[in-house]
Design a protein around this motif. Structure first.
Motif, short mmCIF file in Angstrom:
data_model
loop_
_atom_site.label_atom_id
_atom_site.label_comp_id
_atom_site.label_asym_id
_atom_site.label_seq_id
_atom_site.Cartn_x
_atom_site.Cartn_y
_atom_site.Cartn_z
N LEU A 79 3.68 5.89 -5.69
CA LEU A 79 3.65 5.70 -7.10
C LEU A 79 2.66 6.94 -7.50
O LEU A 79 2.71 7.66 -8.52
N ALA A 80 1.59 6.79 -6.88
CA ALA A 80 0.35 7.84 -7.10
C ALA A 80 0.88 9.30 -6.97
O ALA A 80 0.28 9.98 -7.53
N LEU A 117 0.91 -1.15 -0.06
CA LEU A 117 0.10 0.01 -0.01
C LEU A 117 0.77 1.30 0.14
O LEU A 117 0.54 2.13 -0.76
N ALA A 118 2.04 1.16 0.68
CA ALA A 118 2.79 2.45 0.79
C ALA A 118 3.53 2.65 -0.69
O ALA A 118 3.66 3.73 -1.17
N ALA A 119 3.81 1.42 -1.31
CA ALA A 119 4.57 1.62 -2.47
C ALA A 119 3.58 2.08 -3.41
O ALA A 119 3.82 2.91 -4.38
N ARG A 120 2.29 1.76 -3.42
CA ARG A 120 1.27 2.18 -4.30
C ARG A 120 1.10 3.85 -4.16
O ARG A 120 0.81 4.62 -5.12
#
Length: 409
Positions: free
Chosen positions: A407-408, A401-404
C-alpha cells in the motif's frame, strides 16, 4: 482437525506429568534437606543434574527422531522410563543416590519435548502453529507440573513422607504411556514445505542452523530464560520457608500459582504472538519475569498481593515454546524442527539449567538465599533484550507487513 486436537491434549498432558516428576524434587526439597542434610550447593546440583542429561538427550534424541522418522517409540520409551525414575528418587538415601536418579531422569525425559513439537509442526495448521505448540508445551507441564504437583506432593510429604510423594508422582506417566500407544500415530512421510524465511537446503547441520540470526538469538534466550525458570523452581520453595518464614502450606499455594499462571498464559502468550508478532510478545513477557524475584524479595504485605504479582510475573514462562520451537520452525526447513529444538533446549539446559542452579547454589551458601533471586532477575532482563533483536516470523504478522508495504508503494 480432530487428530490435531487429540494430539495436542494427549501429548500436553503426558508432558505435564513429565514435569510433575521433574519438579517434584524442588517442591519436596525442604523435606529432603531436613532429612538428608543437603547444603544449598547440593540443592543447586540436584537441579543441575537433571538439566544436564536432559540437554544431552534432547540434543541427540531430536536429531535421531528427525533422521529415522520414528516418533512414537521415542515417546513411549520416555514416558515409561521417567515414571520409573521417580520411583528411584523415592528410594534415594543420600545426595549421591538422588543425584544419580535425577541424572537418569533427565536422560530419559530430554527427547520427549522435541519429538512432540516435531509431531505438532507436521500436523498443525500454519496459522495456529504458535498456539498449538505453546499449549502442548506449557499448559499441561504447568497446570500439572507446577500447579497440581505442590498441592498434591507437599501434603503427602507432611502427612507421610517425601519418599511416598515420589512414588505417587511416578504412577500417572505409566497410564499416559498406554494412551500414547493407543492413540498416537507415526506421521506420514511426505515432502515438507519450506519454512518461512528459510533457504532451500537439502540438509541442515547444527552449524548451518546457527547461521540464521534467529537461531542464535533463540539459543541465547534459551540459556537465560531456562535459568530464570529453573532458579524459580529450585530456590523459591527454600526462600519462602527459610527466609520469609512461611508455612509449608503457604509455600505450596504460592508455588502452585506458578503452574496456574503458566497454564493460563500458555494460551494467551502464544496466541498473542500469532496476532501481534513473535518479537514484541517474547520481549514484553520476558521482561514481566522480573516481577517474580522482585515480589518475593521486596513485597512484605498481603500474601494475596504477593500471589497476584507472582501470577503475573510467571507469564514469562509462556515465551519458552516460542523461542524453543515456534520461531525455529518458522526460520529453518520444517522437517528439522526436532533437531533445531534439540539444539535450543540442549544448549539452554546445559548453560542455563545446569550452570544457573549450580552457580546460584554456591552464591546462596556465601551470600544467602536472596542471591539466586537476584540472578533470576538478571536472566529476565537479558532475555527481553535478546528478544528485541529477533527477526519477525509470525505468518499473520508477515502478511500484514507485506500488505502495508504494498500500500505504501
Amino acid at each position: 482437525m480432530r487428530y490435531e486436537q487429540r494430539l495436542i491434549w494427549l501429548l500436553g498432558i503426558t508432558f505435564g506429568f513429565l514435569f510433575f516428576d521433574r519438579n517434584a524434587a524442588s517442591f519436596l526439597m525442604p523435606f529432603i534437606t531436613g532429612d538428608l542434610g543437603f547444603t544449598n550447593q547440593q540443592v543447586g546440583l540436584i537441579a543441575s543434574a537433571l538439566s544436564f542429561t536432559w540437554a544431552l538427550s534432547a540434543f541427540l534424541g531430536g536429531a535421531l527422531s528427525d533422521h529415522t522418522g520414528r516418533r512414537k517409540v521415542v515417546l513411549l520409551t520416555s514416558a515409561i522410563a521417567f515414571s520409573l525414575c521417580s520411583f528411584l528418587s523415592g528410594l534415594a538415601g543420600s545426595f549421591v543416590a538422588l543425584f544419580a536418579a535425577r541424572l537418569l531422569m533427565g536422560l530419559v525425559e530430554g527427547p520427549f519435548m522435541p519429538v512432540c513439537q516435531s509431531l505438532l509442526a507436521s500436523e498443525s495448521d500454519h496459522a495456529k502453529r504458535g498456539h498449538n505448540m505453546g499449549v502442548m508445551q506449557n499448559f499441561g507441564s504447568n497446570f500439572l507440573g507446577s500447579f497440581v504437583a505442590p498441592l498434591v506432593l507437599i501434603p503427602i510429604a507432611v502427612h507421610s513422607s517425601w519418599r511416598t510423594a515420589f512414588f505417587v508422582a511416578g504412577v500417572p506417566g505409566l497410564i499416559m504411556a498406554v494412551l500414547i500407544a493407543r492413540y498416537v500415530h507415526e506421521p506420514e512421510k511426505k515432502p515438507e514445505p519450506q519454512a518461512d524465511g528459510a533457504g532451500a537446503t537439502a540438509a541442515v547441520s547444527y552449524l548451518a542452523m546457527l547461521r540464521y540470526r534467529n537461531m542464535i538469538l533463540c539459543v541465547a534466550m534459551s540459556i537465560f530464560m531456562v535459568a530464570w525458570m529453573v532458579l524459580g523452581w529450585a530456590f523459591l520453595p527454600l526462600f519462602y520457608v527459610k527466609v520469609r518464614q512461611l508455612s509449608a502450606g503457604e509455600m505450596s499455594v504460592l508455588m502452585s500459582l506458578l503452574g496456574l499462571s503458566a497454564a493460563f498464559f500458555s494460551f494467551v502468550v502464544p496466541g498473542l504472538s500469532d496476532r501481534l508478532g513473535r518479537r514484541p510478545v517474547v520481549a514484553g513477557c520476558s521482561l514481566l519475569g522480573l516481577l517474580v524475584p522482585l515480589a518475593a524479595l521486596y513485597w512484605h504485605g498481603s500474601l494475596y498481593v504477593l500471589g497476584a504479582l507472582i501470577f503475573i510475573g510467571w507469564a514469562a514462562s509462556g515465551v519458552l515454546p516460542l523461542f524453543m520451537g515456534t520461531i525455529p520452525s518458522e526460520t529453518i526447513p520444517a522437517r528439522y524442527v526436532a533437531t533445531s529444538m534439540g539444539l535450543t533446549v540442549g544448549i539452554g539446559e546445559v548453560l542455563g539449567g545446569v550452570s544457573g542452579p549450580a552457580l546460584a547454589g554456591t552464591a546462596a551458601d556465601h551470600y544467602g538465599l536472596t542471591a539466586p533471586l537476584f540472578i533470576q532477575a538478571g536472566c529476565a532482563i537479558v532475555g527481553a533484550l535478546l528478544a528485541l533483536a529477533l527477526k519477525e516470523t509470525a505468518p499473520r504478522r508477515l502478511t500484514a507487513l507485506a500488505a502495508r508495504s504494498q500500500l505504501a508503494a
